[in-house]
Design an enzyme around this catalytic site. Sequence first.
Site, PDB file in Angstrom:
ATOM      1  N   HIS A  53       0.803  -1.388   0.003  1.00 39.65           N
ATOM      2  CA  HIS A  53       0.510   0.086  -0.228  1.00 39.65           C
ATOM      3  C   HIS A  53       0.615   1.484  -0.194  1.00 39.65           C
ATOM      4  O   HIS A  53       0.697   2.350  -0.640  1.00 39.65           O
ATOM      5  CB  HIS A  53      -1.160   0.309   0.970  1.00 39.65           C
ATOM      6  CG  HIS A  53      -2.320  -0.691   1.155  1.00 39.65           C
ATOM      7  ND1 HIS A  53      -2.375  -1.935   2.108  1.00 39.65           N
ATOM      8  CD2 HIS A  53      -3.076  -1.121  -0.024  1.00 39.65           C
ATOM      9  CE1 HIS A  53      -3.347  -2.510   1.437  1.00 39.65           C
ATOM     10  NE2 HIS A  53      -4.245  -2.067   0.416  1.00 39.65           N
ATOM     11  N   CYS A 165      19.357  -6.818   5.016  1.00 39.25           N
ATOM     12  CA  CYS A 165      17.749  -8.106   4.502  1.00 39.25           C
ATOM     13  C   CYS A 165      19.301  -9.161   4.366  1.00 39.25           C
ATOM     14  O   CYS A 165      18.815 -10.417   4.195  1.00 39.25           O
ATOM     15  CB  CYS A 165      16.800  -7.973   3.584  1.00 39.25           C
ATOM     16  SG  CYS A 165      17.760  -7.534   1.645  1.00 39.25           S
ATOM     17  N   HIS A 468      15.107  -7.941  -2.538  1.00 39.53           N
ATOM     18  CA  HIS A 468      14.884  -7.948  -1.037  1.00 39.53           C
ATOM     19  C   HIS A 468      14.958  -9.333  -0.500  1.00 39.53           C
ATOM     20  O   HIS A 468      14.894 -10.656  -1.194  1.00 39.53           O
ATOM     21  CB  HIS A 468      13.106  -7.873   0.013  1.00 39.53           C
ATOM     22  CG  HIS A 468      13.250  -7.962   1.350  1.00 39.53           C
ATOM     23  ND1 HIS A 468      13.900  -7.256   2.582  1.00 39.53           N
ATOM     24  CD2 HIS A 468      12.013  -8.609   1.906  1.00 39.53           C
ATOM     25  CE1 HIS A 468      13.977  -7.320   3.503  1.00 39.53           C
ATOM     26  NE2 HIS A 468      12.429  -8.471   3.431  1.00 39.53           N
TER      27      HIS A 468
END
Length: 517
Positions: A53, A165, A468
């Site tokens: 979003h 990450c 990611h």
Amino acid sequence: MLSSELFLIHILISAVSPYQTAECQLFVCRSNKSPWVCLTCSSVHCGRYVNGHAKKHYEDAQIPLLNHKRSEKQEKAQHTVCMDCSSYSTYCYRCDDFVVNDTKLGLVQKVREHLQNLENSAFTADRHRKRKLLENSSLNSKLLKVNGSTTAICATGLRNLGNTCFMNAILQSLSNIEQFCCYFKELPAVELRNGKTAGRRTYHTRSQGDSNVSLVEEFRKTLCALWQGSQTAFSPESLFYVVWKIMPNFRGYQQQDAHEFMRYLLDHLHLELQGGFNGVSRSAILQENSTLSASNKCCINGASTVVTAIFGGILQNEVNCLICGTESRKFDPFLDLSLDIPSQFRSKRSKNQENGPVCSLRDCLRSFTDLEELDETELYMCHKCKKKQKSTKKFWIQKLPKALCLHLKRFHWTAYLRNKVDTYVQFPLRGLDMKCYLLEPENSGPDSCLYDLAAVVVHHGSGVGSGHYTAYAVHEGRWFHFNDSTVTVTDEETVGKAKAYILFYVERQARAGAEKL
């Protein structure tokens, strides 16, 4: 990228606290994971790896600009920059990259400090409430149900320090290689003595200039912090500082390759373990352990360590001259195997082409070990012919490791850029049989070549310098999904559908003897 500073001043005045963030998230998409705050309007949305979003908010702001000419006022209202409320990293959707610079007034850092202060004040009471709930709860000590969803409380997440990450996924995976992890956790703590800090442990930050650092010690502390049942994510700040100090390739905040980091990490751990620290040789500690016999050791660049004892294997490389038939054999130690995804599986299928051959891990292993003819750029120097000749090459596995690490080569260089092979590769969760790839399979026991999956690293996105990393790992029979600070319980079906980048398998016999190491 940060031409206007008005929105930063605005966010300092009307910043949303993390407590309010969770409520906004629930109102929009029923998710309180990965909250991102827009630095233009202070609205809070979930990240692209939840429901996306935050990105949709940016895209919606661009729609009016498609119909008429941009004005200066509209330029300032594009909602392109946002900040992660968990890691406080800043991201620009227009550049599709993280923002590493600050304004002249240092307003980005002021936003971070403001959000950190809000988090500390807003969550203090909540942490006390959760701690009391855990102490008095009669629920399972390892699982807590919140809002109908099961949350893992025995596993601890790792904070993202700004595109870290890749490091977090590798650390979580290695923490679930039981023999490897237990060795480091049982090492004695190292007291780093330096001037005024003599007599107490030094906790490093990247801003410090101390050269007296120990990768082994920081790695040990990080492993000890995981699986302690803490609901607060652990920040591997000290470990990342050491990484910056001894691995220059990983300095900065850009995205890095997880496999490359894993190799550098294991190599540097291996080198440091061979030396002495505080007068105690780590190798000597390893040599004293009777369970690691000489037959289990694979020496890479010097004496054996726990790195080579667990991950070390040996390949036999056979090269045959096609002119005179001369055979050359060479033994190469390895810590992991990099496997090509066969070319016939690389073409992307359309949505209508559901049927068709599915690439399996065996296809990749077969491609690695099959006999192949070397091309013109790899001509073999035949000692009998005294010149470079056409030849064939074949790999055999002479010795299998206790922990088998398989890297799927998903990134390939083309003329101008590095592309990703997004093909799904089917892999077994249990019973990977490696006997058919052994040089002398008759000398191995019936179950000595069977491996069970321990962890999987997954790359989400299209390029090695972006995207990611997350990891799946099994702990005490239960599968977990590690997404930086967020840790959730998952199932085998979800793990099996993952597009694996790195697979960690553990020898079945090694599991039974894990407590002996």
